[in-house]
Enzyme design. Structure first.
Site, PDB file in Angstrom:
ATOM      1  N   ASP A  87     -21.181 -10.464   7.235  1.00 51.96           N
ATOM      2  CA  ASP A  87     -21.676 -11.827   7.070  1.00 51.96           C
ATOM      3  C   ASP A  87     -20.570 -12.877   7.104  1.00 51.96           C
ATOM      4  O   ASP A  87     -20.868 -14.079   7.137  1.00 51.96           O
ATOM      5  CB  ASP A  87     -22.426 -11.968   5.731  1.00 51.96           C
ATOM      6  CG  ASP A  87     -23.783 -11.294   5.751  1.00 51.96           C
ATOM      7  OD1 ASP A  87     -24.246 -10.920   6.844  1.00 51.96           O
ATOM      8  OD2 ASP A  87     -24.386 -11.142   4.669  1.00 51.96           O
ATOM      9  N   GLY A  90     -25.188  -9.854  -5.859  1.00 53.08           N
ATOM     10  CA  GLY A  90     -26.214  -8.868  -5.557  1.00 53.08           C
ATOM     11  C   GLY A  90     -27.553  -9.474  -5.223  1.00 53.08           C
ATOM     12  O   GLY A  90     -28.584  -8.809  -5.326  1.00 53.08           O
ATOM     13  N   PRO A 124     -25.295 -16.218  -7.281  1.00 52.75           N
ATOM     14  CA  PRO A 124     -25.570 -14.933  -7.953  1.00 52.75           C
ATOM     15  C   PRO A 124     -25.034 -13.748  -7.152  1.00 52.75           C
ATOM     16  O   PRO A 124     -25.019 -13.762  -5.920  1.00 52.75           O
ATOM     17  CB  PRO A 124     -27.098 -14.890  -8.015  1.00 52.75           C
ATOM     18  CG  PRO A 124     -27.549 -16.300  -7.847  1.00 52.75           C
ATOM     19  CD  PRO A 124     -26.525 -16.969  -6.985  1.00 52.75           C
ATOM     20  N   GLY A 154     -19.828 -13.398  -1.781  1.00 52.20           N
ATOM     21  CA  GLY A 154     -18.493 -12.854  -1.527  1.00 52.20           C
ATOM     22  C   GLY A 154     -18.022 -13.129  -0.120  1.00 52.20           C
ATOM     23  O   GLY A 154     -16.851 -13.466   0.113  1.00 52.20           O
ATOM     24  N   LYS A 191     -26.112 -18.408   1.607  1.00 52.11           N
ATOM     25  CA  LYS A 191     -26.882 -18.360   2.850  1.00 52.11           C
ATOM     26  C   LYS A 191     -28.227 -17.719   2.585  1.00 52.11           C
ATOM     27  O   LYS A 191     -28.428 -17.003   1.596  1.00 52.11           O
ATOM     28  CB  LYS A 191     -26.137 -17.576   3.938  1.00 52.11           C
ATOM     29  CG  LYS A 191     -25.836 -16.108   3.623  1.00 52.11           C
ATOM     30  CD  LYS A 191     -26.973 -15.138   3.866  1.00 52.11           C
ATOM     31  CE  LYS A 191     -26.555 -13.686   3.611  1.00 52.11           C
ATOM     32  NZ  LYS A 191     -27.727 -12.749   3.597  1.00 52.11           N
TER      33      LYS A 191
END
Length: 285
Positions: A138, A98, A96, A104, A13
């Site tokens: 999120d 971080g 990616p 996640g 996102k």
């Protein structure tokens, strides 16, 4: 043990803007943002088992399965729906870590949606949303699967259909801790409220940018370099950043100009998540 159910997508996102508008007594930050979905897309495969165990393969190297949001999501659904079945889950990571791309959270949402279907629990969107917010701020937007204007702590969602510019997305390879940014003493915590109409007229910024620039000069330099082509913005707390362009050709020219900054790709955001498409295809079988 059933056959594998494969290719469940978990998209990344972006936050088209991010305003921090307050802080609650419990420490959570209130915000305004607009979510859209982009590439890259993680992929999850599921196999229902009869033993009640949740087993995960793949995923992030060095992350114990018990700490993976995928496993936590599966176990939360088990508890909520009183499921006796288990699952084997294989996670292929492309998003990616971080980077502010929500990888996640997206993996957790895809796990809830897929296993709700495969286990036959059919909790419905509202109950899945309630589980989702317990896993991360999120996660709910990935459950809904639509571009959304978000307020509250990110859980008050209004579905929207907004423009889909061509994007140049840059991952400078500098992981950023969301917790470190949100606990920074200099973070703006009383940013201005805006409306959807205001966003569409060009308003909106990322209130985390000044903190990230100070803590991570390499990300600030990347923002400046990308900004030579079109105004750049962090997604979430970073470290990934993006800029919008009217045409694919203009985006590709800019991408070529900043390829030394790290991993660079061109894409267009989606207003509907490919997860919804996958679920509908599954239900159609």
């Amino acid at each position: 043990m059933t056959a594998w159910s494969k290719h469940w997508p978990a998209p990344a996102k972006i936050n088209r803007f991010l305003h921090i508008t307050g802080q609650r007594p419990d420490g959570y930050h209130q915000l305004q943002t607009l979510f859209q979905f982009i590439e890259p897309v993680d992929q999850l495969d599921f196999r229902v088992t009869a033993d009640g165990n949740i087993a995960r393969t793949g995923g992030l190297a060095g992350l114990p399965a018990a700490d993976d949001l995928v496993v936590k999501a599966a176990r939360a659904l088990q508890r909520e729906a009183r499921v006796t079945a288990g699952a084997r889950i294989h996670l292929q990571k492309r998003i990616p870590t971080g980077g502010g791309l929500g990888g996640g959270s997206s993996d957790a949402a895809t796990t809830l949606v897929a296993l709700d279907h495969l286990w036959g629990t059919h909790l419905g969107e509202a109950r899945l949303q309630a589980l989702a917010i317990g896993l991360g701020a999120d996660v709910p937007v990935f459950i809904r699967g639509h571009a959304a204007w978000a307020e509250g702590v990110g859980d008050v969602l209004t579905l929207v259909a907004v423009d889909r510019p061509w994007l140049v997305v840059v991952d400078p390879g500098v992981p950023v801790s969301t917790k470190a940014v949100f606990t920074d003493a200099k973070l703006t915590r009383h940013g201005a409220h805006i409306t959807i109409r205001g966003f569409e007229s060009g308003l909106g910024r990322n209130d985390c940018e000044s903190v990230v620039r100070r803590r991570f000069p390499q990300i600030g330099a990347a923002l400046d370099s990308l900004g030579a082509y079109s105004p750049g913005m962090l997604t979430g707390t970073g470290g990934c950043l993006f800029a919008g362009f009217e045409t694919q050709e203009a985006a590709q020219r800019a991408a070529a100009g900043v390829e030394a900054l790290g991993d660079v790709w061109v894409c267009r955001p989606w207003n509907q998540s490919p997860l919804l498409d996958r679920l509908q295809a599954e239900k159609g079988h």
